[in-house]
Design an enzyme around this catalytic site. Sequence first.
Site, PDB file in Angstrom:
ATOM      1  N   CYS A 128     -25.120  25.398 -28.990  1.00  0.00           N
ATOM      2  CA  CYS A 128     -24.416  24.129 -29.130  1.00  0.00           C
ATOM      3  C   CYS A 128     -25.344  22.990 -28.713  1.00  0.00           C
ATOM      4  O   CYS A 128     -26.354  23.210 -28.040  1.00  0.00           O
ATOM      5  CB  CYS A 128     -23.136  24.110 -28.303  1.00  0.00           C
ATOM      6  SG  CYS A 128     -23.393  24.269 -26.536  1.00  0.00           S
ATOM      7  N   HIS A 130     -31.404  26.829 -18.651  1.00  0.00           N
ATOM      8  CA  HIS A 130     -31.340  26.178 -19.969  1.00  0.00           C
ATOM      9  C   HIS A 130     -32.083  24.851 -19.899  1.00  0.00           C
ATOM     10  O   HIS A 130     -31.486  23.804 -19.643  1.00  0.00           O
ATOM     11  CB  HIS A 130     -29.866  25.986 -20.338  1.00  0.00           C
ATOM     12  CG  HIS A 130     -29.618  25.168 -21.575  1.00  0.00           C
ATOM     13  ND1 HIS A 130     -30.514  25.058 -22.622  1.00  0.00           N
ATOM     14  CD2 HIS A 130     -28.539  24.423 -21.942  1.00  0.00           C
ATOM     15  CE1 HIS A 130     -29.995  24.278 -23.555  1.00  0.00           C
ATOM     16  NE2 HIS A 130     -28.812  23.871 -23.170  1.00  0.00           N
ATOM     17  N   CYS A 142     -30.301  19.843 -27.062  1.00  0.00           N
ATOM     18  CA  CYS A 142     -30.435  21.272 -26.695  1.00  0.00           C
ATOM     19  C   CYS A 142     -31.056  22.112 -27.807  1.00  0.00           C
ATOM     20  O   CYS A 142     -31.595  23.180 -27.534  1.00  0.00           O
ATOM     21  CB  CYS A 142     -29.082  21.858 -26.335  1.00  0.00           C
ATOM     22  SG  CYS A 142     -28.328  21.058 -24.933  1.00  0.00           S
TER      23      CYS A 142
HETATM   24  C1  COA Z   1     -22.643  22.774 -12.787  1.00  0.00           C
HETATM   25  C2  COA Z   1     -23.673  21.872 -12.082  1.00  0.00           C
HETATM   26  C3  COA Z   1     -23.134  20.452 -11.923  1.00  0.00           C
HETATM   27  C4  COA Z   1     -23.937  22.500 -10.716  1.00  0.00           C
HETATM   28  O1  COA Z   1     -24.961  21.769 -10.102  1.00  0.00           O
HETATM   29  P1  COA Z   1     -25.327  21.999  -8.568  1.00  0.00           P
HETATM   30  O2  COA Z   1     -24.140  21.677  -7.740  1.00  0.00           O
HETATM   31  O3  COA Z   1     -26.596  21.297  -8.328  1.00  0.00           O
HETATM   32  O4  COA Z   1     -25.573  23.576  -8.592  1.00  0.00           O
HETATM   33  P2  COA Z   1     -26.001  24.530  -7.442  1.00  0.00           P
HETATM   34  O5  COA Z   1     -26.966  25.505  -7.987  1.00  0.00           O
HETATM   35  O6  COA Z   1     -26.379  23.754  -6.218  1.00  0.00           O
HETATM   36  O7  COA Z   1     -24.647  25.329  -7.184  1.00  0.00           O
HETATM   37  C5  COA Z   1     -23.548  24.723  -6.526  1.00  0.00           C
HETATM   38  C6  COA Z   1     -23.020  25.707  -5.497  1.00  0.00           C
HETATM   39  O8  COA Z   1     -22.547  26.852  -6.207  1.00  0.00           O
HETATM   40  C7  COA Z   1     -23.171  28.010  -5.698  1.00  0.00           C
HETATM   41  N1  COA Z   1     -23.367  28.944  -6.824  1.00  0.00           N
HETATM   42  C8  COA Z   1     -23.916  28.669  -8.024  1.00  0.00           C
HETATM   43  N2  COA Z   1     -23.897  29.773  -8.788  1.00  0.00           N
HETATM   44  C9  COA Z   1     -23.317  30.742  -8.072  1.00  0.00           C
HETATM   45  C10 COA Z   1     -23.026  32.090  -8.311  1.00  0.00           C
HETATM   46  N3  COA Z   1     -23.312  32.662  -9.471  1.00  0.00           N
HETATM   47  N4  COA Z   1     -22.415  32.795  -7.338  1.00  0.00           N
HETATM   48  C11 COA Z   1     -22.100  32.227  -6.145  1.00  0.00           C
HETATM   49  N5  COA Z   1     -22.375  30.949  -5.851  1.00  0.00           N
HETATM   50  C12 COA Z   1     -22.973  30.224  -6.801  1.00  0.00           C
HETATM   51  C13 COA Z   1     -24.482  27.519  -5.124  1.00  0.00           C
HETATM   52  O9  COA Z   1     -24.978  28.416  -4.143  1.00  0.00           O
HETATM   53  C14 COA Z   1     -24.093  26.210  -4.533  1.00  0.00           C
HETATM   54  O10 COA Z   1     -23.472  26.442  -3.290  1.00  0.00           O
HETATM   55  P3  COA Z   1     -23.633  25.409  -2.069  1.00  0.00           P
HETATM   56  O11 COA Z   1     -23.015  24.122  -2.547  1.00  0.00           O
HETATM   57  O12 COA Z   1     -22.885  26.074  -0.973  1.00  0.00           O
HETATM   58  O13 COA Z   1     -25.105  25.295  -1.847  1.00  0.00           O
HETATM   59  C15 COA Z   1     -24.999  21.817 -12.890  1.00  0.00           C
HETATM   60  O14 COA Z   1     -25.624  23.079 -12.872  1.00  0.00           O
HETATM   61  C16 COA Z   1     -24.788  21.368 -14.309  1.00  0.00           C
HETATM   62  O15 COA Z   1     -24.593  20.184 -14.574  1.00  0.00           O
HETATM   63  N6  COA Z   1     -24.835  22.313 -15.283  1.00  0.00           N
HETATM   64  C17 COA Z   1     -24.629  22.011 -16.677  1.00  0.00           C
HETATM   65  C18 COA Z   1     -25.927  21.560 -17.283  1.00  0.00           C
HETATM   66  C19 COA Z   1     -25.714  21.031 -18.678  1.00  0.00           C
HETATM   67  O16 COA Z   1     -24.792  20.272 -18.948  1.00  0.00           O
HETATM   68  N7  COA Z   1     -26.581  21.424 -19.598  1.00  0.00           N
HETATM   69  C20 COA Z   1     -26.461  21.015 -20.955  1.00  0.00           C
HETATM   70  C21 COA Z   1     -25.497  21.875 -21.634  1.00  0.00           C
HETATM   71  S1  COA Z   1     -25.026  21.243 -23.158  1.00  0.00           S
END
Ligand code: COA
Length: 403
Positions: free
Chosen positions: A378, A347, A95
């Site tokens: 981080c 990100h 990152c």
């Molecule tokens: C958290 C994570 C697993 C979610 O992935 P995802 O399921 O593909 O994410 P989505 O954008 O499809 O969101 C999931 C659901 O939440 C909902 N949602 C997301 N953000 C929202 C918000 N702010 N408000 C309302 N709903 C929200 C989406 O609409 C979706 O709904 P659905 O399932 O009904 O379609 C993924 O974003 C992730 O792994 N993030 C971390 C990344 C990471 O580790 N980076 C490195 C850091 S060190």
Amino acid sequence: MAQGAEVVFVDGVRTPFGRAGEKGQYWNTRADDLIVKAMIGLLERNPGLPKDRVDDVAIAATTQTGDQGLTLGRTAAILAGLPLSVPGYAIDRMCAGAMTSVTTIAGAIAFGAYDVGIAGGVEHMGRHPMGAGADPNPRFLSEKLVSPDALNMGTTAERLHDRFPSLTKERSDRFGMLSQQRVAAAYAAGKIQPDLIPVAIRSEAGWGLATEDEGMRPDTTMEGLATLKTPFRPHGRVTAGNASPLTDGATVSLLASQDAAKELGLSIKMKMVSFGFAGVAPEVMGIGPIPSTEKALKKADLSIGDIGAFELNEAFAVQVLSFLDHFGIDDEDPRVNPWGGAIAIGHPLAGSGVRLMTQLAAQFAEQPDVRYGLTAMCVGLGQGGSVIWENPHYRAAGSKGAK
Ligand SMILES: CC(C)(COP(=O)(O)OP(=O)(O)OC[C@H]1O[C@@H](n2cnc3c(N)ncnc32)[C@H](O)[C@@H]1OP(=O)(O)O)[C@@H](O)C(=O)NCCC(=O)NCCS
């Protein structure tokens, strides 16, 4: 060699960020084309820079295969139209890739080896899912060198909630919502757009232009966030609403010695004061920016109270909150991520460091009462990175964060 040169941040730009995956705006766009487009935009914005004066190009990516392989700094330099005499290389610190590109080029400038360098990063998480193709040494787990939790970033965030019970899901959700609201307000006020380089994109509907970050959810409410699944643990606290989304994007910056910037008539948007990287237990990697910031502050002979503007990467809300609690800063402190952060913007791993810097530079221009600013993030497998910058527009009277 003129050793001890001052390092300045001349300019920084980025592509709009896209949602990773088939439905995302960059699904049909190569990762290297994202960084090349950003580099061309940077060079066009700085026409006073003779291209043959660029001493080196450092470009980061976490997964360095396929269209993110083949020594990105070199390939991107050629594709962006830099003379063949300009060398380039690739960087990886997950990152903090782009941040490490910046500190590495800065080190060469400060040593006097370089006058001008280009530093940035890219991650196309749609084409290169996190950890794809990695083959972690089995000793990590068999010899218990790291906890199995250390290898999944979402699980490391759950571990932070465990470790600090005062960091509740409600606080994380509120921070996530605030990020969305702040980004929406910043867009409405036209703060983000000036540093975006539009990218031509192709979809089934034909050609289009990416001009905005695609992951923003300005209508986020606490009620909506409360209903989201916790994908990393049953009944957990980390959700898609308080985590950064999987993202495609590229960022790039122009760095120079202060003397070279003056000689070439380049802008000076920030002066580098100090930087630090630090390691922590990998299963709580989110606290990494705490010791890295302490290191950077110590090197600069500053304290946290001297920092008037913070750009903290929001890998996860809980991870930023652990930083804020440690330093006694309120969750909603207006100095912290005033234009929102990665939860709303996205990100793209190795790309994010220069986004933080570009936004800090824009805030410095607006806030001459702020003298020092911090960019921090981080890093997977238990690291943190921090860079402290000085505002060249600073004027002392009535200042916040003045030493
Ligand atoms: C958290 C994570 C697993 C979610 O992935 P995802 O399921 O593909 O994410 P989505 O954008 O499809 O969101 C999931 C659901 O939440 C909902 N949602 C997301 N953000 C929202 C918000 N702010 N408000 C309302 N709903 C929200 C989406 O609409 C979706 O709904 P659905 O399932 O009904 O379609 C993924 O974003 C992730 O792994 N993030 C971390 C990344 C990471 O580790 N980076 C490195 C850091 S060190």
